[in-house]
Write an enzyme that holds these catalytic residues in place. Structure first.
Site, PDB file in Angstrom:
ATOM      1  N   HIS A 145       0.831  -1.223   0.000  1.00 52.04           N
ATOM      2  CA  HIS A 145       0.000   0.000   0.000  1.00 52.04           C
ATOM      3  C   HIS A 145       0.860   1.266   0.000  1.00 52.04           C
ATOM      4  O   HIS A 145       0.505   2.276   0.619  1.00 52.04           O
ATOM      5  CB  HIS A 145      -0.956   0.028   1.205  1.00 52.04           C
ATOM      6  CG  HIS A 145      -1.995  -1.043   1.183  1.00 52.04           C
ATOM      7  ND1 HIS A 145      -3.254  -0.863   0.689  1.00 52.04           N
ATOM      8  CD2 HIS A 145      -1.948  -2.336   1.600  1.00 52.04           C
ATOM      9  CE1 HIS A 145      -3.950  -1.989   0.811  1.00 52.04           C
ATOM     10  NE2 HIS A 145      -3.173  -2.895   1.342  1.00 52.04           N
ATOM     11  N   ASN A 172     -10.464  -2.605   2.482  1.00 55.83           N
ATOM     12  CA  ASN A 172     -10.156  -2.612   1.055  1.00 55.83           C
ATOM     13  C   ASN A 172     -11.425  -2.334   0.259  1.00 55.83           C
ATOM     14  O   ASN A 172     -12.517  -2.309   0.822  1.00 55.83           O
ATOM     15  CB  ASN A 172      -9.614  -3.986   0.643  1.00 55.83           C
ATOM     16  CG  ASN A 172      -8.127  -4.156   0.950  1.00 55.83           C
ATOM     17  OD1 ASN A 172      -7.410  -3.178   1.164  1.00 55.83           O
ATOM     18  ND2 ASN A 172      -7.675  -5.391   0.969  1.00 55.83           N
TER      19      ASN A 172
HETATM   20 FE1  HDE Z   1      -2.704  -4.740   5.367  1.00 56.96          FE
HETATM   21  N1  HDE Z   1      -0.875  -3.958   5.838  1.00 56.96           N
HETATM   22  N2  HDE Z   1      -2.086  -6.575   5.970  1.00 56.96           N
HETATM   23  N3  HDE Z   1      -4.477  -5.579   4.761  1.00 56.96           N
HETATM   24  N4  HDE Z   1      -3.314  -2.975   4.705  1.00 56.96           N
HETATM   25  C1  HDE Z   1      -0.499  -2.690   5.704  1.00 56.96           C
HETATM   26  O1  HDE Z   1       0.605  -1.419   7.351  1.00 56.96           O
HETATM   27  C2  HDE Z   1      -0.978  -6.813   6.692  1.00 56.96           C
HETATM   28  C3  HDE Z   1      -4.870  -6.875   4.938  1.00 56.96           C
HETATM   29  C4  HDE Z   1      -4.571  -2.643   4.287  1.00 56.96           C
HETATM   30  O2  HDE Z   1      -3.338   3.595   3.897  1.00 56.96           O
HETATM   31  C5  HDE Z   1       0.817  -2.384   6.345  1.00 56.96           C
HETATM   32  O3  HDE Z   1       1.011   0.766   7.767  1.00 56.96           O
HETATM   33  C6  HDE Z   1      -0.940  -8.196   7.100  1.00 56.96           C
HETATM   34  C7  HDE Z   1      -6.272  -7.028   4.752  1.00 56.96           C
HETATM   35  C8  HDE Z   1      -4.618  -1.247   3.956  1.00 56.96           C
HETATM   36  O4  HDE Z   1      -1.700   3.378   5.320  1.00 56.96           O
HETATM   37  C9  HDE Z   1       1.206  -3.722   6.988  1.00 56.96           C
HETATM   38  C10 HDE Z   1      -2.066  -8.769   6.588  1.00 56.96           C
HETATM   39  C11 HDE Z   1      -6.717  -5.766   4.446  1.00 56.96           C
HETATM   40  C12 HDE Z   1      -3.350  -0.755   4.217  1.00 56.96           C
HETATM   41  C13 HDE Z   1       0.056  -4.611   6.573  1.00 56.96           C
HETATM   42  C14 HDE Z   1      -2.790  -7.738   5.884  1.00 56.96           C
HETATM   43  C15 HDE Z   1      -5.591  -4.884   4.451  1.00 56.96           C
HETATM   44  C16 HDE Z   1      -2.561  -1.848   4.692  1.00 56.96           C
HETATM   45  C17 HDE Z   1       1.826  -1.751   5.450  1.00 56.96           C
HETATM   46  C18 HDE Z   1      -2.509 -10.206   6.687  1.00 56.96           C
HETATM   47  C19 HDE Z   1      -8.161  -5.338   4.100  1.00 56.96           C
HETATM   48  C20 HDE Z   1      -2.841   0.657   3.978  1.00 56.96           C
HETATM   49  C21 HDE Z   1       1.977  -0.326   5.924  1.00 56.96           C
HETATM   50  C22 HDE Z   1      -2.717 -10.642   8.022  1.00 56.96           C
HETATM   51  C23 HDE Z   1      -9.098  -5.590   5.149  1.00 56.96           C
HETATM   52  C24 HDE Z   1      -3.176   1.578   5.099  1.00 56.96           C
HETATM   53  C25 HDE Z   1       1.167  -0.222   7.097  1.00 56.96           C
HETATM   54  C26 HDE Z   1      -2.700   2.974   4.744  1.00 56.96           C
HETATM   55  C27 HDE Z   1      -1.230  -1.740   5.100  1.00 56.96           C
HETATM   56  C28 HDE Z   1      -0.008  -5.887   6.965  1.00 56.96           C
HETATM   57  C29 HDE Z   1      -3.996  -8.000   5.200  1.00 56.96           C
HETATM   58  C30 HDE Z   1      -5.709  -3.499   4.142  1.00 56.96           C
HETATM   59  C31 HDE Z   1       2.555  -4.276   6.618  1.00 56.96           C
HETATM   60  C32 HDE Z   1       0.161  -8.842   7.899  1.00 56.96           C
HETATM   61  C33 HDE Z   1      -7.095  -8.311   4.888  1.00 56.96           C
HETATM   62  C34 HDE Z   1      -5.808  -0.475   3.427  1.00 56.96           C
HETATM   63  O5  HDE Z   1       1.261  -3.627   8.371  1.00 56.96           O
END
Ligand code: HDE
Length: 708
Positions: A93, A166
């Site tokens: 992201h 999302n």
């Molecule tokens: Fe994320 N995700 N994600 N994700 N995600 C990040 O956090 C992660 C997941 C989502 O505008 C990171 O600050 C893991 C689902 C958005 O700043 C990180 C898993 C959904 C954003 C991370 C998921 C998301 C992130 C990277 C599986 C939808 C951007 C930078 C367990 C419900 C937020 C940060 C923004 C960002 C990890 C799965 C949505 C690395 C480990 C499911 C919208 O922490």
């Protein structure tokens, strides 16, 4: 050598001194460059420690042609700060755009939750929303085929609540353990550094082919949902089940949905490819311009509410994030609206430094046992330390709560709070006035009853990977199904390894035989296809859910859309005026494209200003197009490939095209065939706008693309 100044002095003004002219004093440097000294009322340039600077353009040197001096703290500080301007981009992201706004509750859930943000009707809670692509790096193009992040930070009276969702209601995986693998597979291949911002490559499909639980999400990813026309025109989903908890400790499950007031709209893949070339910032420009123009985007917040008993009756396990609850099964209850009405003032300070954390909840909202959500709760807090460099990232203004906060956490890198208290611990008799826990208002976790042993094992209720994938495909309109097929053909055609392609075909026929066969035909695959072996039988009795289709949800309005008009010299002034009027009455923006950016002279001698020069304003930027030309103007356009492409693309992208009769030769040269989406513009543009309100001319598609 002394600097020569126009005002006859070679000395910079004393800091803060005013100039005679009332404007800042211009000093011309030796090389002809212009320096400005502070004017009246304007601040004096200083170092970060407040020392006034006399010259910000010439380093301190030993003689005019000599080396620079280490002593020059002005130079060293400026370069030192510049060298460290970038912070690590998000690991996923990375590319995002954001805006401030507010959430207003319109229907109270006070009977189900103690969260004030969901209880007090009319309450306006400030929010900051960030939209993003997942796979691309920070500088990638907006219209990559990708899932979009939809993250909202609510600054509530009870602390920050981050709903990090999302634009798709399900996810690729069922366990957080797999997330690093998914991200490594989709991002650029590490041995070559490409492709970025694209899933159309071997490592992504290799991993997907080995991960049946991803099939439902892959169907969404291959649909036009992943190439949205604008972030203002996409849904958002909290994905996981959460809990609402009332004052008596009773829990109700909840899923959160954002629905855009502007309706759902996507572009067509060929448009996406071309928009990325002509305007890689298409989405961020669109949101920024809409908010700047006062056309504030709005979403309704809807909830799906259900209890343990309802959940027990579902065909799937709601704790499995690869499954959704169709609105046809649990209807949406609209409880509020979010309006984004202010652009960030500084992208780094706000859009980049905002740190969303799924762990940020408020009393009355709680986690469910969704294993993906549980894993996320670790990841988001952890990642902020590498991005923002300090455990005090919560003190950065965009992350700080807008309600009071107090605890005994102290010190650390970049501590900005000065804690004067002697006592930095609890309990304490010395300082009874310090912050203390509250049984009444504090956050309490819902006491879920758990069973089972400590084990690395997934629930059998998570085993069905194909039924909802099939249901999604069958819930789409014909045009949407065609686009899923075309996207799969495009993506798998970029895969070099036959074994990956063939394994994917096995999954696709297992989802739906016709889907797999159509993709195989489009790939020119003439071998046999071995179906995948599902762990449990794929259900064929799930009713199609029209709420899952964008097109079945109804036509988006023209409001917030852009109409592009290609206008030549000598074109009808009456028609141009009528077009402008009709556009304004629908809330659409009319953009004028001319052979030069200077504009054109219309048939009444008036001048029409251009928004775009022809090559910089291709028709892919617009939702519907019009051509108002004179005979001579048309003849000139026939010699311009860009003009012919402009019309040809509009036709191939199924757009409604309005054209003055004089433009007919241009339409012929572009291969435009008559259909209900081709409207002759006489004196009045009203009929054209009626046609344009019908959206794309889907029936034209088989004429312009092979539909497998
Ligand atoms: Fe994320 N995700 N994600 N994700 N995600 C990040 O956090 C992660 C997941 C989502 O505008 C990171 O600050 C893991 C689902 C958005 O700043 C990180 C898993 C959904 C954003 C991370 C998921 C998301 C992130 C990277 C599986 C939808 C951007 C930078 C367990 C419900 C937020 C940060 C923004 C960002 C990890 C799965 C949505 C690395 C480990 C499911 C919208 O922490």
């Amino acid at each position: 050598m002394a600097r020569v100044s126009k005002s006859g002095t070679d000395k910079a003004k004393k800091p803060g001194a005013s100039t005679d002219s009332g404007k800042s004093q211009i000093v011309i440097g030796v090389g002809g460059e212009r320096h400005q000294a502070a004017g009246p009322g304007g601040p004096v340039l200083t170092t970060n420690f407040g020392t006034p600077i006399s010259d910000d353009h010439n380093s301190l040197r030993a003689g005019p042609r000599g080396p620079l001096l280490l002593e020059d703290f002005v130079l060293r500080e400026k370069i030192f700060h510049f060298d460290h301007e970038r912070i690590p981009e998000r690991v996923v992201h990375a590319r995002g755009l954001a805006a401030h706004g507010y959430f207003e509750l319109t229907d109270s859930l006070a009977d189900l939750t103690t969260a004030l943000v969901l209880g007090e009707v009319g309450e306006k809670t400030p929010v900051f929303a960030r939209f993003s692509t997942v796979a691309g790096n920070k500088g990638s193009a907006d219209l990559a085929r990708d899932v979009r992040g939809f993250a909202v930070k609510f600054y509530t009276k009870q602390g920050n609540w981050d709903l990090v969702g999302n634009n798709i209601p399900v996810f690729f995986i069922q366990d957080a353990m797999k997330f690093p693998d998914l991200a490594h597979a989709v991002k650029e291949e590490p041995d070559r550094g490409f492709p970025q911002a694209a899933s159309a490559h071997d490592t992504f499909w290799d991993w997907i082919a080995m991960t049946p639980e991803a099939m439902h999400m892959v169907m969404w990813q291959m649909s036009d949902r992943t190439i949205p026309r604008s972030v203002r025109m996409m849904q958002g989903f909290g994905v996981h089940s959460f809990r609402l908890v009332d004052a008596a400790g009773k829990s109700t499950f909840v899923k959160f949905h954002w629905t855009p007031k502007l309706g759902l709209q996507s572009v067509i893949w060929d448009e996406a490819v071309k928009i990325n070339g002509v305007d890689a910032d298409y989405h961020r420009r669109d949101l920024y311009n809409a908010i700047s123009a006062g056309d504030f985007p709005e979403w309704e917040l809807g909830v799906q509410l259900f209890d343990e008993q309802d959940a027990a009756g579902f065909d799937f396990d709601h704790l499995d994030p690869t499954k959704l609850i169709p609105e046809e099964v649990v209807p949406l209850r609209v409880i509020g609206r979010m309006i984004l009405d202010r652009n960030p003032a500084n992208v780094h300070a706000e859009t980049e430094q905002v740190a969303f954390c799924t762990q940020n909840l408020v009393p009355g909202i709680d986690f469910s046992e969704d294993p993906l959500l549980q894993g996320r709760n670790f990841s988001y807090l952890d990642t902020q330390l590498s991005r923002l460099g300090s455990t005090n990232f919560n003190q950065i203004p965009i992350n700080a709560p807008k309600c009071p906060f107090a605890n005994m956490q102290r010190d650390g890198h970049m501590q900005t709070q000065v804690h004067p208290q002697r006592v930095a611990y609890t309990p304490s008799l010395l300082d009874p006035s310090g912050p203390r826990e509250s049984q009444d208002t504090g956050f309490r976790s819902f006491p879920t009853t758990l069973t089972g042993g400590k084990q690395r094992e997934r629930s059998v209720t998570f085993a069905d990977h194909y039924s909802q994938a099939r249901q999604f495909f069958l819930s789409q309109t014909e045009a949407e199904q065609d686009h899923i097929v075309a996207a799969l053909i495009f993506e798998l055609s970029k895969v070099e390894a036959d074994i990956v392609r063939e394994t994917m075909l096995g999954h696709l026929v297992t989802i739906h035989e016709g889907l797999g066969e159509r993709v195989a035909a489009g790939l020119g695959h003439d071998g046999t296809i071995t179906p995948a072996k599902p762990a449990v039988a794929t259900r064929t009795d799930l009713a199609p859910a029209p709420s899952l289709s964008m097109l079945a949800r109804g036509l988006p309005p023209l409001r917030g859309r852009q109409i592009g008009a290609l206008v030549t010299d000598g074109a009808s002034a009456v028609l141009a005026a009528s077009l402008k009027k009709a556009a304004a009455s629908t809330g659409a923006m009319l953009k004028i494209v001319c052979p030069t950016v200077g504009g054109v002279v219309l048939d009444d001698g008036s001048k029409l200003k251009a928004d775009y020069q022809l090559a910089g304003g291709p028709s892919v930027l617009f939702d519907a197009v019009a051509i108002i030309a004179s005979d001579d103007g048309t003849t000139a356009m026939l010699g311009e490939a860009a003009a012919i492409n402009w019309v040809h693309d509009a036709f191939a992208h199924l757009k409604v095209i309005g054209a003055s009769p004089e433009a007919k030769p241009l339409l012929d040269a572009a291969g435009v065939a008559t259909d209900p989406g081709i409207v002759v513009l006489e004196k009045d543009a009203a009929g054209y706008f009626e046609a344009a309100s019908a959206g794309r001319t889907w029936a034209r598609e088989p004429l312009v693309r092979t539909v497998y």
